[in-house]
Scaffold this active site. Structure first.
Site, PDB file in Angstrom:
ATOM      1  N   ASN A   3       0.821  -1.070   0.123  1.00  0.00           N
ATOM      2  CA  ASN A   3      -0.054   0.068   0.071  1.00  0.00           C
ATOM      3  C   ASN A   3       0.991   1.339  -0.279  1.00  0.00           C
ATOM      4  OD1 ASN A   3       0.905  -0.521   2.564  1.00  0.00           O
ATOM      5  ND2 ASN A   3      -0.887   0.132   3.713  1.00  0.00           N
ATOM      6  N   ASP A  60      -4.064  -5.522   0.344  1.00  0.00           N
ATOM      7  CA  ASP A  60      -4.281  -4.766   1.646  1.00  0.00           C
ATOM      8  C   ASP A  60      -5.442  -4.026   1.727  1.00  0.00           C
ATOM      9  OD1 ASP A  60      -3.689  -4.263   4.253  1.00  0.00           O
ATOM     10  OD2 ASP A  60      -2.248  -2.842   3.885  1.00  0.00           O
ATOM     11  N   ASP A 214       0.084  -4.425  12.413  1.00  0.00           N
ATOM     12  CA  ASP A 214      -0.259  -3.363  11.405  1.00  0.00           C
ATOM     13  C   ASP A 214       0.030  -2.187  11.473  1.00  0.00           C
ATOM     14  OD1 ASP A 214      -1.952  -2.975   9.131  1.00  0.00           O
ATOM     15  OD2 ASP A 214      -3.805  -2.808  10.176  1.00  0.00           O
ATOM     16  N   HIS A 218       1.221   7.697  10.951  1.00  0.00           N
ATOM     17  CA  HIS A 218       0.743   8.991  10.255  1.00  0.00           C
ATOM     18  C   HIS A 218       0.990  10.408  10.790  1.00  0.00           C
ATOM     19  CE1 HIS A 218      -2.112   6.874   7.348  1.00  0.00           C
ATOM     20  NE2 HIS A 218      -2.179   6.141   8.434  1.00  0.00           N
TER      21      HIS A 218
END
Lengths: 335, 305
Positions: A3, A60, A214, A218
């Site tokens: 991703n 994903d 996971d 960010h």
């Protein structure tokens, strides 16, 4: 995980990810895109990706919804003994949703993802996988009780279906979301308390093959926004072991040996990593030394990550990694 | 990150019953006809990311009645359109000298986000499907002009509860004071999980059951577009849930009929019902001004009244 921008859907990108010049201090096992540009329409070249070093394929966050393309992926994966990893979410049913559907989403006025949007894809994938001898399906970050049931059925039928669970899904539930804190927003979302209970049981009884973080860092400008507009994802690497020992071992009495398996031999089996996840003679010298009794407080502000998007800020944890050895070299040493 | 500044009003759920009583008492002392310039020189910023007629003008009139200056910032025609984040817009308005921000936003929790980052009070004028606290307060104010108290009052809330911030705020408020609340609507508008919002809520799919013996009937707006994708068609909805004169007769004789507006005659209620003596729909609008005066006064003084 592919991703990325650009999407890792070619052998060249897979090879690039593993180049020694990139200076990775850990082992890099690329997972390539399952379809070109992760658009869900045309399969990538699995044989070439596998030869270039990819250990599995996935789209994903853009799950493969089409039955035909998923069937083709599993058939080809069966031929090559190549795992197909699915983020199980029927995205047609989760548009505009930012958390799990339930009492909390209703109270907060947020649109909720139904558990069935995950379970229906797992059920579909399991039944497709059963059509091909040797097909390998791995369910990423599984979060619901119903999806677990489908995995259990598949395992009973000796289908090679594996799954992983994240620390945040077994440590938290949707009722922990307060004040629209976007550090509790990820996909799959935190589920109900009964889903969490089911995950704890499955982690202990062997249904779950691996704990995976996971890990999704960010920037703050992607998170300090309206909950519905915030990016999905939380960090988890630094807290994974402490959460697992605190929640699974100390609270749930899961033996340490089982927790170690979930972090080592389990994931190595999922991805067929030979000579990894074990300490037997002749294996790679990949070792994590940890103190299962060490008490410590995780502070996001002192995280080694550039990102702060964790739901575990301020948590008191038991169990901490002291050092990490990768291929015989010390890669990490705690302060 | 910080706690919301004193005087903020973000939701009804976390407001204490005595604070609600204080606000309602303060509202009773407010008279829009006789302005009291207690907020003279203060700057009230109205930040509206969604269209609004009554809430916006009501807050504006309330602020001006107290001597404050108001500035309206709307999403269209501002830097919001150019992609500025909510927090950056908030910091800009703060730098312009805003003393309080009244915010309407399509996303649930947006005012709470602002309040966590600002040192001035933030007033929620409606956030997504979450809450509309000033509406619930003016509804309580209106009910109490007709009923002695809220305890044991039988209240029917009918319509699209799932999408309604008005319903969530009203349920929290009335439940804190012991009203007996029955929710009514088709499953798409009223999922079973709605019962978990407050203790002792009842759900019925039959409008007659909801209305029978009610002291207060609260209607919610039904958007035609939402009925489009549902099992319940528009004619179905009208025949099963519309409040008609004959259905209204099932309620107590002195029952009042409420609606936050805008009303759609012929959909959630028959036109004759909207104009009936039992309808307090326009009174709700009128009561919005003193209630919002009380909310603004509390924002500046940090306490009600």
């Amino acid at each position: 995980m592919p991703n990325t921008q650009p999407v890792v859907d070619s052998p060249d990108w897979v090879a690039w990810l593993q180049k020694p010049e990139r200076g990775a201090v850990v082992n890099v096992f690329p997972v390539a895109a399952a379809t070109k540009a992760s658009k869900g329409a045309v399969l990538t070249d699995y044989r070439a990706l596998q030869r270039a070093g990819a250990v599995a394929v996935t789209d994903d966050g853009k799950p493969i919804l089409g039955d035909d393309i998923m069937r083709d992926a599993l058939r080809l994966g069966a031929e090559l003994s190549f795992p197909i990893i699915q983020h199980a979410e029927d995205t047609r049913a989760t548009e505009h949703c930012s958390m799990n559907e339930g009492a909390t989403s209703f109270r907060l006025g947020l649109r909720g993802m139904k558990a069935s949007a995950e379970a229906s894809i797992v059920e579909r994938d399991v039944s497709l996988a059963q059509q091909f001898n040797g097909a390998r399906l791995h369910v990423a970050h599984l979060s619901t009780s119903d999806a677990l049931k489908a995995v259990r059925r598949a395992k009973r039928n000796k289908t090679r279906v594996t799954c992983e669970v994240t620390p945040h899904h077994f440590a938290l539930s949707d009722s922990d979301i307060t004040g629209y804190d976007t550090n509790f927003k990820m996909n799959p979302p935190l589920r109900s308390a009964s889903d969490r209970e089911a995950l704890l049981v499955a982690l202990a009884d062997g249904t779950v093959d691996a704990i995976a973080t996971d890990h999704a860092p960010h920037a703050s400008h992607e998170k300090e926004v309206e909950f519905e507009r915030a990016a999905f994802g939380v960090t988890g690497l630094e807290t994974a072991l402490g959460i697992a020992i605190s929640k699974l071992h100390r609270e749930q009495r899961v033996p340490l040996s089982r927790i170690i398996e979930l972090f080592t031999a389990g994931p190595a089996r999922v991805l067929d990593l030979r000579g990894r996840g074990t300490l037997v003679r002749g294996s790679h010298a990949d070792v994590t030394i940890f103190d299962p009794k060490k008490r410590w407080t995780f502070e996001a502000a002192r995280s080694r990550s550039k990102s702060r998007n964790t739901p575990f800020d301020g948590w008191q944890l038991t169990g901490k990694a002291i050092a990490t050895i990768v291929g015989g070299r010390i890669a990490f040493r705690a302060d | 990150m910080r706690n919301a500044a004193r005087g903020s009003l973000l939701d009804i759920e976390h407001l204490k019953a005595e604070e609600i009583v204080g606000l309602l008492n303060s509202a009773r002392r407010m008279n829009p006809q006789k302005p009291r310039p207690i907020l003279k020189g203060a700057r009230v910023l109205l930040l509206f990311y969604e269209p609004s007629t009554r809430t916006r003008s009501s807050f504006e009139i309330a602020a001006k009645s107290l001597g404050a200056m108001t500035t309206l910032v709307q999403a269209s025609g501002s830097s919001i359109e150019k992609g500025e984040s909510l927090l950056d817009t908030s910091y800009t308005l703060r730098s312009l000298g805003a003393d309080v921000i009244v915010a309407r936003h399509p996303n649930a929790g947006a005012p709470a986000l602002m309040a966590r980052h600002l040192d001035i009070p933030v007033i929620n004028a409606g956030d997504g499907m979450h809450e509309h606290p000033s509406q619930a307060l003016l509804d309580a104010y209106t009910i109490l002009r007709h009923k002695r108290n809220l305890k044991n009052l039988q209240v029917a809330i009918i319509g699209d509860i799932y999408h309604s911030r008005v319903a969530r705020s009203a349920i929290h408020l009335l439940s804190k004071f012991g009203s007996r609340i029955t929710l009514c609507g088709p499953a798409e508008f009223l999922p079973e999980v709605a019962m978990t919002l407050a203790p002792d809520l009842h759900i019925t799919r039959t409008v007659e059951d909801a209305i029978r013996g009610a002291d207060v009937i609260m209607l919610l707006r039904v958007q035609k577009e939402r009925l489009a994708g549902m099992k319940t068609s528009l004619p179905d909805y009208v025949s099963r849930y519309q409040i008609t004169a004959s259905r209204l007769k099932l309620a107590k004789k002195d029952a009042i009929l409420m609606h936050p507006g805008p009303i759609i005659r012929g959909l959630e209620l028959a036109g004759e019902v909207a104009d009936s003596p039992q309808s307090v729909i326009l009174e709700e609008v009128r009561n919005g001004v003193p209630v919002r005066m009380a909310i603004l006064a509390r924002a500046f003084t940090g306490r009600a009244g």
